[in-house]
Design an enzyme around this catalytic site. Structure first.
Site, PDB file in Angstrom:
ATOM      1  N   ASP A 105       0.869  -1.175   0.000  1.00 19.36           N
ATOM      2  CA  ASP A 105       0.000   0.000   0.000  1.00 19.36           C
ATOM      3  C   ASP A 105       0.900   1.217   0.000  1.00 19.36           C
ATOM      4  O   ASP A 105       1.286   1.676   1.065  1.00 19.36           O
ATOM      5  CB  ASP A 105      -0.892  -0.067   1.260  1.00 19.36           C
ATOM      6  CG  ASP A 105      -1.611   1.234   1.544  1.00 19.36           C
ATOM      7  OD1 ASP A 105      -1.651   2.099   0.663  1.00 19.36           O
ATOM      8  OD2 ASP A 105      -2.131   1.389   2.679  1.00 19.36           O
TER       9      ASP A 105
HETATM   10  N1  LIG Z   1       4.567   0.224  -0.574  1.00 13.73           N
HETATM   11  C1  LIG Z   1       4.532  -0.313   0.610  1.00 13.73           C
HETATM   12  O1  LIG Z   1       3.572  -0.966   0.956  1.00 13.73           O
HETATM   13  C2  LIG Z   1       5.661  -0.160   1.548  1.00 13.73           C
HETATM   14  C3  LIG Z   1       5.622  -0.826   2.765  1.00 13.73           C
HETATM   15  C4  LIG Z   1       6.719  -0.750   3.615  1.00 13.73           C
HETATM   16  C5  LIG Z   1       7.789   0.022   3.271  1.00 13.73           C
HETATM   17  N2  LIG Z   1       7.780   0.722   2.108  1.00 13.73           N
HETATM   18  C6  LIG Z   1       8.905   1.545   1.724  1.00 13.73           C
HETATM   19  O2  LIG Z   1       9.995   0.677   1.463  1.00 13.73           O
HETATM   20  C7  LIG Z   1      11.210   1.290   1.890  1.00 13.73           C
HETATM   21  C8  LIG Z   1      11.913   0.365   2.878  1.00 13.73           C
HETATM   22  O3  LIG Z   1      11.090   0.176   4.002  1.00 13.73           O
HETATM   23  P1  LIG Z   1      11.638  -0.525   5.334  1.00 13.73           P
HETATM   24  O4  LIG Z   1      10.471  -0.723   6.203  1.00 13.73           O
HETATM   25  O5  LIG Z   1      12.495  -1.667   4.990  1.00 13.73           O
HETATM   26  O6  LIG Z   1      12.508   0.670   5.911  1.00 13.73           O
HETATM   27  P2  LIG Z   1      13.623   0.608   7.046  1.00 13.73           P
HETATM   28  O7  LIG Z   1      13.636   1.946   7.677  1.00 13.73           O
HETATM   29  O8  LIG Z   1      13.451  -0.583   7.883  1.00 13.73           O
HETATM   30  O9  LIG Z   1      14.939   0.399   6.205  1.00 13.73           O
HETATM   31  C9  LIG Z   1      15.608   1.425   5.532  1.00 13.73           C
HETATM   32  C10 LIG Z   1      16.966   0.894   5.173  1.00 13.73           C
HETATM   33  O10 LIG Z   1      17.683   1.917   4.513  1.00 13.73           O
HETATM   34  C11 LIG Z   1      18.981   2.015   5.075  1.00 13.73           C
HETATM   35  N3  LIG Z   1      19.404   3.399   4.959  1.00 13.73           N
HETATM   36  C12 LIG Z   1      18.772   4.489   5.425  1.00 13.73           C
HETATM   37  N4  LIG Z   1      19.456   5.587   5.067  1.00 13.73           N
HETATM   38  C13 LIG Z   1      20.537   5.159   4.390  1.00 13.73           C
HETATM   39  C14 LIG Z   1      21.629   5.817   3.779  1.00 13.73           C
HETATM   40  N5  LIG Z   1      21.715   7.134   3.788  1.00 13.73           N
HETATM   41  N6  LIG Z   1      22.581   5.063   3.186  1.00 13.73           N
HETATM   42  C15 LIG Z   1      22.491   3.713   3.169  1.00 13.73           C
HETATM   43  N7  LIG Z   1      21.475   3.050   3.728  1.00 13.73           N
HETATM   44  C16 LIG Z   1      20.520   3.765   4.320  1.00 13.73           C
HETATM   45  C17 LIG Z   1      18.810   1.607   6.504  1.00 13.73           C
HETATM   46  O11 LIG Z   1      20.043   1.175   7.006  1.00 13.73           O
HETATM   47  C18 LIG Z   1      17.805   0.490   6.366  1.00 13.73           C
HETATM   48  O12 LIG Z   1      18.492  -0.691   6.059  1.00 13.73           O
HETATM   49  C19 LIG Z   1      10.817   2.616   2.480  1.00 13.73           C
HETATM   50  O13 LIG Z   1      10.913   3.616   1.506  1.00 13.73           O
HETATM   51  C20 LIG Z   1       9.367   2.441   2.839  1.00 13.73           C
HETATM   52  O14 LIG Z   1       8.657   3.644   2.903  1.00 13.73           O
HETATM   53  C21 LIG Z   1       6.742   0.637   1.234  1.00 13.73           C
HETATM   54  N1  LIG Z   2      -1.243   1.998   5.232  1.00 17.17           N
HETATM   55  C1  LIG Z   2      -0.796   0.803   5.876  1.00 17.17           C
HETATM   56  C2  LIG Z   2       0.286   0.081   5.112  1.00 17.17           C
HETATM   57  C3  LIG Z   2       1.469   0.942   4.907  1.00 17.17           C
HETATM   58  C4  LIG Z   2       2.548   0.308   4.119  1.00 17.17           C
HETATM   59  C5  LIG Z   2       3.647   1.302   3.976  1.00 17.17           C
HETATM   60  N2  LIG Z   2       3.374   2.298   2.988  1.00 17.17           N
HETATM   61  C6  LIG Z   2       4.138   3.504   3.029  1.00 17.17           C
HETATM   62  C7  LIG Z   2       4.814   3.779   1.734  1.00 17.17           C
HETATM   63  C8  LIG Z   2       5.693   4.968   1.861  1.00 17.17           C
HETATM   64  C9  LIG Z   2       6.615   5.135   0.693  1.00 17.17           C
HETATM   65  O1  LIG Z   2       7.654   4.501   0.720  1.00 17.17           O
HETATM   66  O2  LIG Z   2       6.307   5.928  -0.174  1.00 17.17           O
HETATM   67  C10 LIG Z   2       3.219   4.638   3.418  1.00 17.17           C
HETATM   68  O3  LIG Z   2       3.717   5.657   3.871  1.00 17.17           O
HETATM   69  O4  LIG Z   2       2.015   4.482   3.325  1.00 17.17           O
HETATM   70  C11 LIG Z   2      -0.291   1.111   7.275  1.00 17.17           C
HETATM   71  O5  LIG Z   2       0.119   2.236   7.529  1.00 17.17           O
HETATM   72  O6  LIG Z   2      -0.304   0.218   8.130  1.00 17.17           O
END
Ligand SMILES: NC(=O)c1ccc[n+]([C@@H]2O[C@H](COP(=O)([O-])OP(=O)(O)OC[C@H]3O[C@@H](n4cnc5c(N)ncnc54)[C@H](O)[C@@H]3O)[C@@H](O)[C@H]2O)c1
Ligand SMILES: N[C@@H](CCCCN[C@@H](CCC(=O)O)C(=O)O)C(=O)O
Length: 961
Positions: free
Chosen positions: A639
């Site tokens: 999402d």
């Molecule tokens: N579309 C979706 O449903 C969804 C869901 C979850 C997460 N996301 C997105 O996916 C991405 C990853 O999410 P996550 O939960 O694994 O995040 P997280 O915060 O757990 O991980 C981020 C990673 O980036 C690394 N990092 C941060 N800054 C850095 C830098 N300057 N240089 C090198 N490494 C760096 C950190 O060490 C970590 O490993 C995020 O952009 C998050 O918003 C999207």
């Molecule tokens: N809306 C749900 C699922 C969120 C999954 C993470 N999505 C991020 C994606 C952000 C990005 O990397 O652009 C969000 O912020 O909704 C919840 O909050 O539990």
């Protein structure tokens, strides 16, 4: 033996005399006439041939060791500090409860215990500081582990160069013969020997034998080495009484190397009833030696190295051409060795002691004439254990590819399978290869090391790190140990850059024809991406992250994966060069970093996939992406991601039968499973904590019955919460998520009069978060007071600032002020207290308050062992059919995390991301420009493939009239 008989004064005097002698020699030999030496007594110069170093009383700081939990050593002991303070130097010691020598001792010696060490001109430690704690333009001395261009420490070296720090590396402080003058080596040997005797006890037991070695513990279990000597002697006494099992035969110990490591190990070995024999006698004693003794032999190069061409060892030739030599260790020595204690320094091109094939041969069972009985088994093979004190991975012991640790000191190497397993049982050789052994005997190691380092401290302190290196009058020992200064590698160490370049080249050659993926980020959702892509052995992956341990944890499970520890935002050039070497980049960094990464992809014409929203900052790059002819896939997670795909599948099907979409509502929540929702927020993090927190202060726009509703940023969202009862058993609430209206056109549902995307939480979350917003805790603005270079604040102190009262205050005063800021909301106050935000815990260093809160909450709200998360998504699509009847279609996705595997969030984000990445690599997604998963050719295969990963959704519909 280990007991020190010389007084400290004698040792100090001897070391000065030695240094005086050495400096004199080296200066004379290099044509200098100047003499330089100094006395540390009375604060006066002993020799006045040149300037006295301490002409301006610089400040010395001993930093806290913060990289390894076992690092209890310091570079100087209180006795050295005492000398320095007597001489008029100010010595700062950073507070540390972990240091084995108590702070009180340093205070008694005249040191000041102080967090802020920025006034020091020389900062010393044992091991490296974290990059973010470096202070620019200072002199630093520590073991940097950079001289072999060790990959893990290259980011540190880059920072040292960038911050124009002068780095003295203890490992390169050598005398005119090239022998190291400051080292812990002996204590590595002592600790290593104690550990391997303990390990042998365990191994013998696993093989069916109780032995006296069972009464020897790990080195760190003894208060000091004398206590350990006593335990080893006691075991030795039992051996001398003939209490070793007969069927194991005589035990032989081989010591390689003749340096301090080997000597330290031999000193401990001497506490056993031992007899030293020549290497050629080993064969005989290993067969018919006395069982009431143990046998030792010390192996020098000439005992086992031979020139490949003629079988001769020529020491002079060997120095020049080690590659022409080979070792006969595996033939002449290893078959008669019970335990190898390896203390040789290994360099590329020098012969190895043992290869994997050698180990295979050595593990073939020996059948003896005496035979074995069930209760008294013989040993499966002679070579039982290796203590690789050198700890050179892939070095002289080729199959030692990963060091063991103090907490998990032993593993077994099974040469047939070429695997190591964490146990002392099963077949194979017991291996102990801890790389920080002296940390097990921290007090003696500190004193010993400090004695050697002390004579050089004054000269290292003699100038600021920013002053030109050429102007320093360093002795050769100190000068030659300067690896970097004034922003460059010193001439002697410029080879490090070349080594790095050639390694990078080799790495890209190794990738060969493989498809190369650069995965940025090793956080919550990266696991399934790596797991999915590594299933294809034709894909080579490089994972980059700024969090070292997290990176190691993630990558250690997979082959075909290279890890690079660096901050991508700070190392633009390195990022660019990495991007260039890969076919595709997946960015799972915080979403704010994606535009920066995308620019590098555009410059290098490399495709990019992210799971994040296509933000305005990303959209701005659309033209450049198209001009570069690359594909940038966004919103490819849950999402956004699966929500789009599930919606589009339903919408496209509805359109096929001529229906019109009149409403679209989609709510999604990443939550703890209900049985683990036991905290005031009813929430635990399954994705980027900072992202979760920031989402509560976003603005939102949606369409409700034809009316556009705007909710301003800053927390108003949390007041637009509605109960969500589509799964009545769960007590859910929902609030709008960002701008829903922007999807009307891309979804092709401009006909919809309701268009709402939202977030689900358990009831109570929004109220609690509302309290944090009121207190100003969800603030992303830079907040320099929380930076890692400023003294840490406690939450209590920060909270005082946030509510505008002066600290220190009594607890009840702060509580009252916070309560009133929370408009007297008791449940919000309780949550603030529950999280410890009115207490004395330190606020984690961060760029902003919300960054610090995210780190703090991440620690307070972890998923415990056996706890799992849950994803709930409901899409509701209202349709009007051509017949006029109305239908509500529901698409539900409920996924639970695996107990020991991936979380539900990681699976539902990571698999779509990985699948899309593979589709781009394989030419299944060919569209250029900005892509989000709305078209059937993209969502169709992805939905099918995520189903195969166990991500299953259900649909039902209700016909309304
Ligand atoms: N579309 C979706 O449903 C969804 C869901 C979850 C997460 N996301 C997105 O996916 C991405 C990853 O999410 P996550 O939960 O694994 O995040 P997280 O915060 O757990 O991980 C981020 C990673 O980036 C690394 N990092 C941060 N800054 C850095 C830098 N300057 N240089 C090198 N490494 C760096 C950190 O060490 C970590 O490993 C995020 O952009 C998050 O918003 C999207
Ligand atoms: N809306 C749900 C699922 C969120 C999954 C993470 N999505 C991020 C994606 C952000 C990005 O990397 O652009 C969000 O912020 O909704 C919840 O909050 O539990």
């Amino acid at each position: 033996m280990l007991k020190e008989t010389r007084t400290f004064a004698q040792k100090v005097f001897e070391s000065y005399m030695y240094m005086y002698y050495f400096i004199t020699l080296s200066l004379l030999s290099s044509g200098f006439t100047m003499l330089r030496a100094f006395s540390h007594t009375n604060g006066r110069c002993m020799f006045h041939h040149t300037k006295c170093w301490h002409h301006r009383k610089s400040v010395l700081a001993i930093r806290r060791e913060d990289v390894n939990a076992w690092e209890r050593r310091a570079p100087l002991a209180p006795k050295h500090v005492k000398e320095l303070t007597k001489m008029g130097y100010k010595v700062l010691v950073q507070p540390s409860n972990r240091r084995a020598i108590h702070e009180k001792e340093y205070i008694k010696a005249g040191a000041i215990i102080q967090e802020d060490i920025s006034e020091a001109s020389l900062i010393i430690g044992v091991k490296r500081p974290p990059e973010e704690k470096l202070i620019p333009k200072k002199n630093y001395a520590f073991f940097s582990h950079t001289i072999k261009a060790q990959e893990a420490n290259m980011p540190l070296l880059d920072e040292i160069l960038r911050q124009e720090i002068r780095l003295f590396d203890y490992e390169k402080m050598v005398d005119h013969k090239g022998m190291r003058v400051v080292a812990f080596g002996k204590w590595a040997g002592v600790a290593g020997m104690i550990n391997i005797l303990h390990g042998l006890g365990l191994r013998f037991l696993a093989l069916g034998h109780h032995t006296p070695f069972m009464h020897i513990g790990m080195a760190h279990n003894y208060r000091n080495s004398s206590q350990a000597v006593q335990a080893v002697r006691d075991a030795g006494y039992e051996i001398s009484l003939g209490l070793m099992p007969k069927s194991v035969g005589p035990l032989t110990f081989v010591f390689t190397g003749t340096g301090n490591v080997s000597k330290g190990a031999q000193e401990m070995f001497n506490a056993l009833p031992c007899e030293f024999v020549e290497p050629h006698e080993l064969k005989e004693v290993s067969r018919s030696g006395d069982l009431r003794k143990v046998y030792g032999t010390v192996l020098s190069r000439h005992h086992h190295l031979v020139r490949k061409r003629d079988g001769i060892y020529d020491p002079v030739d060997y120095e020049k051409h080690p590659e022409n030599y080979t070792s006969r260790f595996h033939i002449d020595v290893a078959p008669y060795t019970t335990c190898l204690i390896n203390g040789i320094y290994w360099e590329q091109h020098t012969p190895r002691l043992l290869s994997r094939q050698d180990a295979q041969k050595l593990l073939v069972p020996v059948i003896s004439a005496d035979g074995s009985t069930e209760g008294c088994p013989e040993l499966p093979h002679k070579l039982l254990a290796i203590c690789d004190i050198s700890a050179d991975t892939g070095g002289s012991i080729e199959f030692m590819t990963e060091c063991t640790t103090i907490e998990n000191p032993f593993c077994m190497y099974d040469a047939d399978q070429h695997i190591t397993h964490d146990s002392v049982e099963g077949s194979g050789i017991l291996m102990c290869s801890i790389d920080n052994l002296p940390a097990q005997l921290p007090i003696e190691a500190t004193e010993y090391f400090g004695d050697m380092l002390f004579p050089y401290i004054e000269e290292m302190l003699s100038s600021e790190g920013s002053e030109p290196l050429e102007k320093q009058n360093y002795s050769p020992v100190v000068r030659d140990a300067v690896i970097a200064s004034n922003g460059s590698l010193t001439p002697k160490y410029q080879y490090i850059q070349k080594l790095r370049e050639s390694r990078e080249q080799a790495q890209s050659l190794k990738m060969g024809d493989k498809k190369r993926v650069l995965l940025l980020g090793s956080g919550y959702v990266s696991g399934p991406v790596l797991e999915y892509l590594t299933r294809d052995s034709n894909i080579g992956i490089t994972v980059v992250s700024v969090m070292k341990e997290q990176l190691e944890q993630l990558t250690k499970k997979y082959s075909n994966v290279t890890s690079v520890h660096m901050d991508v935002l700070k190392r633009e050039e390195k990022l660019s060069s990495l991007v260039k070497k890969h076919d595709l980049v997946i960015s799972l960094l915080p979403y704010s970093a994606h535009p920066f990464v995308a620019k590098k992809c555009i410059e290098n014409k490399v495709n990019l996939v992210t799971a994040s929203y296509l933000t305005p900052a990303m959209k701005e790059l659309q033209e450049s992406v198209e001009a570069a002819g690359i594909t940038v896939v966004s919103e490819m997670g849950l999402d956004p991601g699966l929500d789009h795909m599930l919606a589009m599948e339903c919408i496209d099907k509805a359109k096929e039968v001529g229906a019109t979409v009149i409403s679209y509502t989609s709510f999604c929540g990443g939550l703890p499973a209900p049985e683990h929702s036991d905290n005031p927020l009813r929430y635990k993090f399954s994705w980027s904590p900072q992202g979760v927190l920031l989402n509560t202060v976003q603005s939102a726009t949606y369409l409700k019955d034809g009316e556009i509703i705007n909710i301003p940023a800053g927390g108003a969202l949390l007041d637009s919460v509605t109960p969500m009862d589509f799964f009545p058993g769960l007590n859910l609430e929902g609030f709008p998520n960002r701008d829903s209206t922007k999807y009307a056109e891309p979804y092709g549902i401009q006909t919809a009069r309701t268009l709402l995307r939202g977030t689900l939480r358990y009831k109570g979350y929004s109220k609690t978060m509302g309290g944090f917003v009121k207190l100003g805790l969800i603030n992303p603005d830079p907040y320099p007071l929380l930076s890692s270079t400023t003294p840490p604040l406690t939450w209590k102190e920060l909270m005082c600032k946030l509510v505008g009262i002066k600290s220190p205050v009594e607890h009840h005063v702060l509580k009252e002020a916070v309560f009133s800021k929370l408009e007297k909301d008791k449940s919000q106050l309780e949550a603030v207290e529950w999280l410890g935000l009115l207490g004395d815990e330190q606020v984690p260093a961060a760029d902003s308050i919300v960054g610090a809160l995210a780190k703090h909450m991440e620690m307070k709200l972890p998923f415990g062992t056996g706890e799992r998360d849950m994803i709930i998504m409901r899409n509701e699509i209202g349709l009007r059919h051509p017949s006029g009847h109305l239908e509500d279609k529901f698409v539900d996705l409920v996924v639970y995390g695996d107990n020991k595997g991936h979380s539900a969030m990681a699976k539902t984000v990571g698999y779509p991301t990985a699948i899309a990445a593979k589709m781009v690599l394989d030419g299944e997604i060919v569209a250029k420009g900005m892509v989000i998963p709305l078209t059937k050719n993209v969502y169709g295969p992805i939905l099918e493939r995520v189903r195969a990963e166990g991500i299953v959704y259900s649909t039902h519909s209700v016909i309304k009239q």
